[in-house]
Each structure stands twice: as structure tokens, then as C-alpha cells.
Enzyme design. Structure first.
Site, PDB file in Angstrom:
ATOM      1  N   LYS A  11       0.825  -1.213   0.000  1.00 18.84           N
ATOM      2  CA  LYS A  11       0.000   0.000   0.000  1.00 18.84           C
ATOM      3  C   LYS A  11       0.864   1.270   0.000  1.00 18.84           C
ATOM      4  CE  LYS A  11      -3.999  -2.190   2.244  1.00 18.84           C
ATOM      5  NZ  LYS A  11      -4.960  -2.105   3.390  1.00 18.84           N
ATOM      6  N   TYR A  51     -12.355  -2.385  -3.589  1.00 13.74           N
ATOM      7  CA  TYR A  51     -12.865  -2.522  -2.223  1.00 13.74           C
ATOM      8  C   TYR A  51     -14.398  -2.425  -2.156  1.00 13.74           C
ATOM      9  CZ  TYR A  51      -8.329  -2.518   0.203  1.00 13.74           C
ATOM     10  OH  TYR A  51      -7.091  -2.855   0.702  1.00 13.74           O
ATOM     11  N   ASN A 114      -1.991   0.329   6.750  1.00 13.68           N
ATOM     12  CA  ASN A 114      -1.497  -0.938   7.308  1.00 13.68           C
ATOM     13  C   ASN A 114      -0.648  -1.757   6.332  1.00 13.68           C
ATOM     14  OD1 ASN A 114      -3.544  -1.866   5.703  1.00 13.68           O
ATOM     15  ND2 ASN A 114      -4.716  -2.834   7.353  1.00 13.68           N
ATOM     16  N   HIS A 117      -2.176  -5.358   1.477  1.00  9.64           N
ATOM     17  CA  HIS A 117      -3.439  -6.060   1.269  1.00  9.64           C
ATOM     18  C   HIS A 117      -3.124  -7.498   0.911  1.00  9.64           C
ATOM     19  CE1 HIS A 117      -7.378  -7.218  -0.220  1.00  9.64           C
ATOM     20  NE2 HIS A 117      -6.724  -7.815  -1.207  1.00  9.64           N
ATOM     21  N   GLU A 128      -9.598 -11.082  -7.434  1.00 13.87           N
ATOM     22  CA  GLU A 128      -8.685  -9.943  -7.239  1.00 13.87           C
ATOM     23  C   GLU A 128      -7.477 -10.010  -8.178  1.00 13.87           C
ATOM     24  OE1 GLU A 128      -7.812  -9.725  -3.045  1.00 13.87           O
ATOM     25  OE2 GLU A 128      -9.852  -9.077  -2.555  1.00 13.87           O
TER      26      GLU A 128
HETATM   27  O1  YYY Z   1      -8.279  -7.896   4.876  1.00  7.84           O
HETATM   28  P1  YYY Z   1      -7.725  -6.801   5.743  1.00  7.84           P
HETATM   29  O2  YYY Z   1      -6.985  -5.750   4.948  1.00  7.84           O
HETATM   30  O3  YYY Z   1      -6.903  -7.317   6.896  1.00  7.84           O
HETATM   31  O4  YYY Z   1      -8.959  -6.056   6.444  1.00  7.84           O
HETATM   32  P2  YYY Z   1     -10.457  -5.781   5.936  1.00  7.84           P
HETATM   33  O5  YYY Z   1     -11.364  -6.009   7.102  1.00  7.84           O
HETATM   34  O6  YYY Z   1     -10.754  -6.535   4.676  1.00  7.84           O
HETATM   35  O7  YYY Z   1     -10.457  -4.220   5.635  1.00  7.84           O
HETATM   36  C1  YYY Z   1      -9.871  -3.705   4.457  1.00  7.84           C
HETATM   37  C2  YYY Z   1      -9.088  -2.477   4.806  1.00  7.84           C
HETATM   38  O8  YYY Z   1      -9.966  -1.457   5.285  1.00  7.84           O
HETATM   39  C3  YYY Z   1      -8.055  -2.652   5.919  1.00  7.84           C
HETATM   40  O9  YYY Z   1      -6.841  -3.205   5.453  1.00  7.84           O
HETATM   41  C4  YYY Z   1      -7.881  -1.254   6.397  1.00  7.84           C
HETATM   42  C5  YYY Z   1      -9.292  -0.661   6.242  1.00  7.84           C
HETATM   43  N1  YYY Z   1     -10.000  -0.695   7.539  1.00  7.84           N
HETATM   44  C6  YYY Z   1     -10.020   0.452   8.303  1.00  7.84           C
HETATM   45  O10 YYY Z   1      -9.448   1.473   7.893  1.00  7.84           O
HETATM   46  N2  YYY Z   1     -10.681   0.461   9.500  1.00  7.84           N
HETATM   47  C7  YYY Z   1     -11.308  -0.650   9.953  1.00  7.84           C
HETATM   48  N3  YYY Z   1     -11.933  -0.628  11.116  1.00  7.84           N
HETATM   49  C8  YYY Z   1     -11.280  -1.833   9.183  1.00  7.84           C
HETATM   50  C9  YYY Z   1     -10.616  -1.824   7.970  1.00  7.84           C
HETATM   51 MG    MG Z   2      -9.787  -7.935   3.522  1.00  8.72          MG
END
Ligand code: YYY
Ligand code: MG
Length: 141
Positions: A11, A51, A114, A117, A128
């Protein structure tokens, strides 16, 4: 165990920190092969489409803003159990909860910035990978 492919994105925060190579090393050291890769500045439409599953979530606009804030490095990874293996290498979504030694524990700043992805299932991985790569851009290795 099956040979799988999964979609990974470094990212904008991690690209900005110049740690693409360090993250690639995690994949390769774990036995995952990079079978396709491209650096790209995502358009809003591309980020929103990618997304789309999160479009009703409160963080959606911030997530899209973040994903278009700079270039990303997109790769397809291939190997045994690649989807789960990549998720284990990444660590939890919130880096504060990510296990020590994971990519997010080591390179991520916050739940929204974070670092990486990774696809969350074999089914989503196929969708994807196809979202970003034509079949002709993926090299069998
Ligand atoms: O698959 P992953 O990336 O670990 O998490 P997801 O639940 O699919 O959410 C996608 C993405 O959205 C996450 O990497 C950061 C963002 N996000 C966020 O900013 N705040 C949250 N509470 C949950 C997700
Ligand atoms: Mg995810």
C-alpha cells in the site's frame, strides 16, 4: 496442499517508506513466488471497485482516499497454501494486534495505513488477481 495464487498489494504507506524489497523478501523467504507485478497509481474508480465489498462501511471513503494517496505495488503470489500463508505473513488488520515479526507489526502505522493487502479466500483471490492482471501478464514459474 494445493498450489494457490493470491493477490497482494504493497500500500502507499509502505511504498512511501521504501520497503517494497523488504516485504518481497518476506514472501520469497516463505516460499511464495512473485508471478506477476506492477506499480500503479490507482484511480478512485479502481480503488472503489477493488474494495466494493466494503462500500457500506464507515471507513470506506478514508480507505479509498488512502489507496489513491500514492502509488501501490501490486503482485500475484503463487505457492502452497498461498492465500493463508500470505495472510499469516501480513498479520492482523490492526498492526497493534499483529503478531511480532509480521509485515504489519514491522511496517504498518495504523489500522488504516497498514502496509499490505492480501486476498482472504481462494475465491476472492481469483477475482482480485483478475482485477489487476490479464492472464498474459502472469508468468508460470
Ligand atoms: O483484509 P484486511 O486488509 O486485513 O482487512 P479488511 O477487514 O478486509 O479491511 C480492508 C481495509 O480497510 C483494511 O486493510 C484497512 C481498512 N479498515 C479500516 O481502515 N478500519 C477498519 N476498522 C477496518 C478496515
Ligand atoms: Mg480484507
Amino acid at each position: 496442499m494445493a498450489i494457490e495464487r493470491t493477490l497482494s498489494i504493497v500500500k502507499p504507506d509502505a511504498v512511501g517508506k521504501n520497503v517494497i524489497g523488504k516485504i518481497y523478501d518476506r514472501f520469497e523467504s516463505a516460499g511464495l513466488k512473485i508471478v506477476a507485478a506492477k506499480m500503479k497509481q490507482l484511480s478512485r474508480a479502481e480503488a472503489e471497485g477493488f474494495y466494493a465489498v466494503h462500500k457500506e462501511r464507515p471507513f470506506f471513503k478514508d480507505l479509498v482516499d488512502f489507496m489513491v494517496s500514492g502509488p501501490v505495488m501490486i503482485q500475484a503470489l503463487e505457492g502452497e497454501n498461498a492465500v493463508l500463508k500470505n495472510r499469516e505473513l501480513m498479520g492482523a488488520t490492526d498492526p497493534k494486534k499483529a503478531e511480532a515479526g509480521t509485515i504489519r507489526a514491522d511496517f504498518a502505522d495504523s489500522i488504516d495505513a497498514n502496509a499490505v493487502h492480501g486476498s482472504d479466500s481462494v475465491e476472492n483471490a481469483a477475482i482480485e488477481v483478475a482485477y489487476f492482471f490479464a492472464a498474459s501478464e502472469i508468468s508460470a514459474r
